[in-house]
Design a protein around this motif. Structure first.
Motif, short mmCIF file in Angstrom:
data_model
loop_
_atom_site.label_atom_id
_atom_site.label_comp_id
_atom_site.label_asym_id
_atom_site.label_seq_id
_atom_site.Cartn_x
_atom_site.Cartn_y
_atom_site.Cartn_z
N TRP A 214 0.86 -1.18 0.00
CA TRP A 214 0.00 0.00 0.00
C TRP A 214 0.89 1.22 0.00
CZ3 TRP A 214 -5.28 0.44 -0.18
CH2 TRP A 214 -5.84 1.68 0.13
N ARG A 215 0.53 2.23 -0.78
CA ARG A 215 1.32 3.45 -0.83
C ARG A 215 0.42 4.61 -1.23
NH1 ARG A 215 5.96 4.99 -5.18
NH2 ARG A 215 6.46 7.01 -4.28
N VAL A 216 0.60 5.74 -0.57
CA VAL A 216 -0.12 6.97 -0.94
C VAL A 216 0.89 7.91 -1.57
CG1 VAL A 216 -1.41 8.95 -0.09
CG2 VAL A 216 -1.82 6.70 0.90
N VAL A 217 0.58 8.38 -2.76
CA VAL A 217 1.45 9.33 -3.47
C VAL A 217 0.70 10.64 -3.66
CG1 VAL A 217 2.89 7.63 -4.64
CG2 VAL A 217 0.78 8.36 -5.70
N GLU A 218 1.44 11.73 -3.58
CA GLU A 218 0.85 13.05 -3.78
C GLU A 218 1.52 13.72 -4.97
OE1 GLU A 218 0.69 15.44 -0.27
OE2 GLU A 218 -0.14 13.82 0.94
N TYR A 219 0.72 14.34 -5.80
CA TYR A 219 1.21 15.02 -6.98
C TYR A 219 0.90 16.50 -6.85
CZ TYR A 219 1.32 10.27 -8.68
OH TYR A 219 1.57 8.93 -8.81
N PRO A 220 1.85 17.36 -7.24
CA PRO A 220 1.61 18.80 -7.15
C PRO A 220 0.56 19.25 -8.16
CG PRO A 220 3.69 18.37 -8.26
CD PRO A 220 3.18 17.04 -7.79
N ALA A 221 0.07 20.45 -7.95
CA ALA A 221 -0.91 21.03 -8.87
C ALA A 221 -0.32 21.14 -10.27
CB ALA A 221 -1.33 22.41 -8.37
N SER A 222 -1.17 20.97 -11.26
CA SER A 222 -0.73 21.03 -12.65
C SER A 222 -1.83 21.68 -13.49
CB SER A 222 -0.45 19.62 -13.18
OG SER A 222 -0.20 19.64 -14.56
N GLU A 223 -1.44 22.24 -14.60
CA GLU A 223 -2.41 22.81 -15.53
C GLU A 223 -2.94 21.75 -16.50
OE1 GLU A 223 -3.79 25.79 -15.15
OE2 GLU A 223 -2.52 25.84 -13.36
N ASP A 224 -2.39 20.53 -16.44
CA ASP A 224 -2.88 19.44 -17.29
C ASP A 224 -4.09 18.80 -16.62
OD1 ASP A 224 -0.84 19.81 -19.13
OD2 ASP A 224 0.52 18.47 -18.03
N HIS A 225 -5.11 18.55 -17.41
CA HIS A 225 -6.33 17.93 -16.90
C HIS A 225 -6.12 16.43 -16.68
CE1 HIS A 225 -10.57 17.69 -16.08
NE2 HIS A 225 -10.78 16.85 -17.07
N THR A 226 -5.39 15.78 -17.58
CA THR A 226 -5.11 14.35 -17.50
C THR A 226 -3.60 14.14 -17.50
OG1 THR A 226 -7.16 13.83 -18.66
CG2 THR A 226 -5.49 12.11 -18.59
N ARG A 227 -3.14 13.29 -16.58
CA ARG A 227 -1.71 12.99 -16.47
C ARG A 227 -1.52 11.49 -16.30
NH1 ARG A 227 0.12 16.69 -11.61
NH2 ARG A 227 -2.00 16.42 -10.92
N ALA A 228 -0.36 10.99 -16.75
CA ALA A 228 -0.04 9.56 -16.64
C ALA A 228 1.17 9.39 -15.72
CB ALA A 228 0.25 8.97 -18.02
N PHE A 229 1.13 8.30 -14.93
CA PHE A 229 2.21 8.02 -13.99
C PHE A 229 2.50 6.53 -13.93
CE2 PHE A 229 -0.02 11.77 -12.39
CZ PHE A 229 1.03 12.66 -12.26
N THR A 230 3.72 6.20 -13.51
CA THR A 230 4.10 4.84 -13.15
C THR A 230 4.76 4.94 -11.79
OG1 THR A 230 4.40 4.18 -15.45
CG2 THR A 230 5.48 2.82 -13.78
N GLU A 231 4.23 4.21 -10.83
CA GLU A 231 4.73 4.28 -9.46
C GLU A 231 5.02 2.87 -8.94
OE1 GLU A 231 5.46 6.92 -7.69
OE2 GLU A 231 4.54 8.47 -8.94
N ALA A 232 6.10 2.75 -8.17
CA ALA A 232 6.45 1.48 -7.53
C ALA A 232 5.71 1.37 -6.19
CB ALA A 232 7.95 1.40 -7.31
N ILE A 233 5.23 0.17 -5.92
CA ILE A 233 4.54 -0.10 -4.66
C ILE A 233 5.36 -1.16 -3.92
CG2 ILE A 233 2.39 -0.83 -3.56
CD1 ILE A 233 1.04 -0.28 -6.34
N PRO A 234 5.91 -0.84 -2.75
CA PRO A 234 6.64 -1.86 -1.99
C PRO A 234 5.67 -2.90 -1.44
CG PRO A 234 6.52 0.19 -0.75
CD PRO A 234 5.91 0.45 -2.09
N THR A 235 6.09 -4.16 -1.48
CA THR A 235 5.21 -5.24 -1.03
C THR A 235 5.88 -6.09 0.04
OG1 THR A 235 6.00 -6.73 -2.76
CG2 THR A 235 4.09 -5.36 -3.29
#
Length: 131
Positions: A95-116
C-alpha cells in the motif's frame, strides 16, 4: 347570488385570481431555487472529483510491483492517490499513498512502484482525491 356564495364571500372562502397567481409564483420561485441549488452542488462536486484509470502493472520482484495509471482531475489543484498491491488470494500485500503537485494538465499519466511484503500478482490505484 346564492346563499352559499354570499357566505363564502363573507368569510373569505373565495379564491381571487391574484391569490392564485401569487401562490403559483411562489411555487415556481421555490422550484427554480431548488433546481439551481441541486445543479450547483452537482457541478461543484464533479469539478473537484478525480478519476483514475489503471493502464497496466509490472511485477518487479517479490518486494515490489509497479502500477501504471492515468488520473483526470481539476487543474491547478494537487492530487493524492492510494496505490494497492494484492497477491493471488486477493489479499493486500502493499500500500502506498502518493501526492502530486498542482498542474495545468487535466489528465496525467504516472508509473509508481509499490513496496510489497510478499509476491504481488497485481498493482492498481485504489482511490484518488483532492487533498
Amino acid at each position: 347570488m346564492t346563499t352559499q356564495a354570499l357566505l363564502d364571500d363573507r368569510y373569505g372562502r373565495t379564491r381571487s385570481p391574484r391569490r392564485r397567481i401569487l401562490g403559483w409564483t411562489i411555487v415556481a420561485v421555490l422550484a427554480l431555487s431548488a433546481i439551481g441549488y441541486l445543479g450547483w452542488t452537482t457541478f461543484a462536486s464533479s469539478a473537484a472529483s478525480v478519476t483514475a484509470t489503471d493502464t497496466g502493472f509490472t511485477v518487479e520482484n517479490d518486494k515490489s510491483v509497479s502500477a501504471t495509471f492515468q488520473i483526470t482531475g481539476p487543474t491547478g489543484q494537487p492530487v493524492a492517490c492510494a496505490l494497492e498491491a494484492r497477491d493471488e488470494e486477493h489479499g493486500t500485500v502493499g500500500w502506498r499513498v502518493v501526492e502530486y503537485p498542482a498542474s495545468e494538465d487535466h489528465t496525467r499519466a504516472f508509473t509508481e512502484a509499490i513496496p510489497t511484503l510478499s509476491l504481488a500478482t497485481t498493482g492498481f490505484v485504489n482511490a484518488c482525491w483532492v487533498p
